[in-house]
Design an enzyme around this catalytic site. Structure first.
Site, PDB file in Angstrom:
ATOM      1  N   ALA A 124       2.934  -0.859   5.116  1.00  0.00           N
ATOM      2  CA  ALA A 124       2.445  -0.848   6.180  1.00  0.00           C
ATOM      3  C   ALA A 124       1.983  -2.012   6.728  1.00  0.00           C
ATOM      4  CB  ALA A 124       1.374   0.435   6.634  1.00  0.00           C
ATOM      5  N   GLU A 156      12.322  -9.587   2.152  1.00  0.00           N
ATOM      6  CA  GLU A 156      11.623  -8.435   2.703  1.00  0.00           C
ATOM      7  C   GLU A 156      12.446  -7.211   2.538  1.00  0.00           C
ATOM      8  OE1 GLU A 156      11.273  -8.225   6.929  1.00  0.00           O
ATOM      9  OE2 GLU A 156      10.051  -6.354   6.971  1.00  0.00           O
ATOM     10  N   HIS A 197      12.564  -2.500   2.281  1.00  0.00           N
ATOM     11  CA  HIS A 197      12.079  -1.415   2.726  1.00  0.00           C
ATOM     12  C   HIS A 197      12.921  -0.256   2.238  1.00  0.00           C
ATOM     13  CE1 HIS A 197       9.094  -3.130   5.356  1.00  0.00           C
ATOM     14  NE2 HIS A 197      10.143  -4.076   5.841  1.00  0.00           N
ATOM     15  N   ARG A 228      12.830   4.914  12.708  1.00  0.00           N
ATOM     16  CA  ARG A 228      11.518   5.603  12.639  1.00  0.00           C
ATOM     17  C   ARG A 228      10.748   5.299  13.818  1.00  0.00           C
ATOM     18  NH1 ARG A 228       9.114   4.918   6.817  1.00  0.00           N
ATOM     19  NH2 ARG A 228       7.942   6.861   7.683  1.00  0.00           N
ATOM     20  N   PRO A 237       0.754  -1.164  -0.121  1.00  0.00           N
ATOM     21  CA  PRO A 237      -0.079  -0.013   0.096  1.00  0.00           C
ATOM     22  C   PRO A 237       0.858   1.052   0.084  1.00  0.00           C
ATOM     23  CG  PRO A 237       0.008  -0.967   2.391  1.00  0.00           C
ATOM     24  CD  PRO A 237       0.643  -2.011   1.091  1.00  0.00           C
ATOM     25  N   ASN A 238       0.327   2.312  -0.613  1.00  0.00           N
ATOM     26  CA  ASN A 238       0.864   3.552  -0.842  1.00  0.00           C
ATOM     27  C   ASN A 238       2.161   3.785  -1.537  1.00  0.00           C
ATOM     28  OD1 ASN A 238      -1.343   4.793   0.734  1.00  0.00           O
ATOM     29  ND2 ASN A 238      -0.434   3.749   2.528  1.00  0.00           N
ATOM     30  N   ASN A 247       8.045  -5.589  -0.796  1.00  0.00           N
ATOM     31  CA  ASN A 247       7.870  -4.577   0.406  1.00  0.00           C
ATOM     32  C   ASN A 247       6.396  -4.452   0.581  1.00  0.00           C
ATOM     33  OD1 ASN A 247       7.671  -2.076   1.489  1.00  0.00           O
ATOM     34  ND2 ASN A 247       8.843  -0.759   0.281  1.00  0.00           N
ATOM     35  N   TYR A 281      11.086   8.799   1.047  1.00  0.00           N
ATOM     36  CA  TYR A 281      11.192   7.778   0.183  1.00  0.00           C
ATOM     37  C   TYR A 281      11.735   8.403  -1.326  1.00  0.00           C
ATOM     38  CZ  TYR A 281       7.760   5.825   3.203  1.00  0.00           C
ATOM     39  OH  TYR A 281       7.187   5.190   4.400  1.00  0.00           O
ATOM     40  N   ARG A 336       5.137  10.815  -2.721  1.00  0.00           N
ATOM     41  CA  ARG A 336       4.793  10.581  -1.199  1.00  0.00           C
ATOM     42  C   ARG A 336       6.067  10.744  -0.470  1.00  0.00           C
ATOM     43  NH1 ARG A 336       4.732   4.535   1.260  1.00  0.00           N
ATOM     44  NH2 ARG A 336       3.997   5.074   3.343  1.00  0.00           N
TER      45      ARG A 336
HETATM   46  C1  DQA Z   1       8.000   1.128   4.031  1.00  0.00           C
HETATM   47  C2  DQA Z   1       8.292   1.118   5.587  1.00  0.00           C
HETATM   48  C3  DQA Z   1       6.780   1.082   6.354  1.00  0.00           C
HETATM   49  O1  DQA Z   1       7.016   1.427   7.509  1.00  0.00           O
HETATM   50  C4  DQA Z   1       5.855   2.188   5.609  1.00  0.00           C
HETATM   51  O2  DQA Z   1       4.640   1.865   6.064  1.00  0.00           O
HETATM   52  C5  DQA Z   1       5.755   1.862   4.094  1.00  0.00           C
HETATM   53  C6  DQA Z   1       6.972   2.000   3.299  1.00  0.00           C
HETATM   54  C7  DQA Z   1       9.496   1.421   3.496  1.00  0.00           C
HETATM   55  O3  DQA Z   1       9.793   1.008   2.234  1.00  0.00           O
HETATM   56  O4  DQA Z   1      10.318   2.146   3.891  1.00  0.00           O
HETATM   57  O5  DQA Z   1       4.719   2.004   3.692  1.00  0.00           O
HETATM   58  O6  DQA Z   1       7.874  -0.166   3.956  1.00  0.00           O
END
Ligand code: DQA
Length: 142
Positions: A74, A95, A97, A104, A9-10, A71, A22, A17
């Site tokens: 959240a 995994e 990020h 964070r 998501p997102n 990835n 990011y 964003r």
């Molecule tokens: C994320 C880190 C997560 O905490 C966050 O909710 C994201 C992006 C990252 O790529 O740094 O959506 O996965």
């Protein structure tokens, strides 16, 4: 060798964003760079904002593909269901990020999926995905 990158998501909003966290590149542009760099690898990309769609994609591809770079956004911090899907499939999952989640908020320090992934990469910007692909290629060549 075929590898699937899944963004949760997102992450469709990369480039727009929170660029301070990011970056300002879109994932589509970055994915083209990956395609050039790994031109001998069959790389696929999937993004969804919906937990169930991510689970469906893991089920669909997770018995045939050589590896998955995930990835989960959240959902990393909330989804036992995605962790169960990773446990259920055969393909190794890395995994990733973009941000260093450990720098964070505390809520981002826990990952439901880390214990069921091969390993985790966090904090290298979009380069985290390249490192994820390299990790999968290195286990495949062993
Ligand atoms: C994320 C880190 C997560 O905490 C966050 O909710 C994201 C992006 C990252 O790529 O740094 O959506 O996965």
């Amino acid at each position: 060798m075929n590898i699937l990158i899944i963004n949760g998501p997102n992450l469709n909003l990369l480039g727009k964003r929170e660029p301070g966290i990011y970056g300002s590149d879109t994932f589509e542009d970055y994915f083209n760079i990956l395609l050039e760099k790994f031109n001998g690898v069959d790389l696929e990309y999937f993004q969804s904002n919906h937990e169930g769609e991510i689970i469906d994609k893991l089920h669909e591809k997770g018995f045939e593909i050589d590896g998955i770079v995930l990835n989960a956004g959240a959902f990393t911090h909330t989804s036992l269901a995605i962790a169960d899907a990773i446990s259920a499939i055969k393909s190794p999952v890395v995994e990733v990020h973009i941000s260093n989640v450990f720098k964070r908020e505390a809520v981002r320090h826990h990952s439901f999926i880390s214990p069921v992934c091969m390993g985790s990469i966090s904090g290298f910007g979009l380069d985290s995905y390249r490192l994820g692909v390299e990790a999968l290629l290195s286990i495949k060549s062993k």
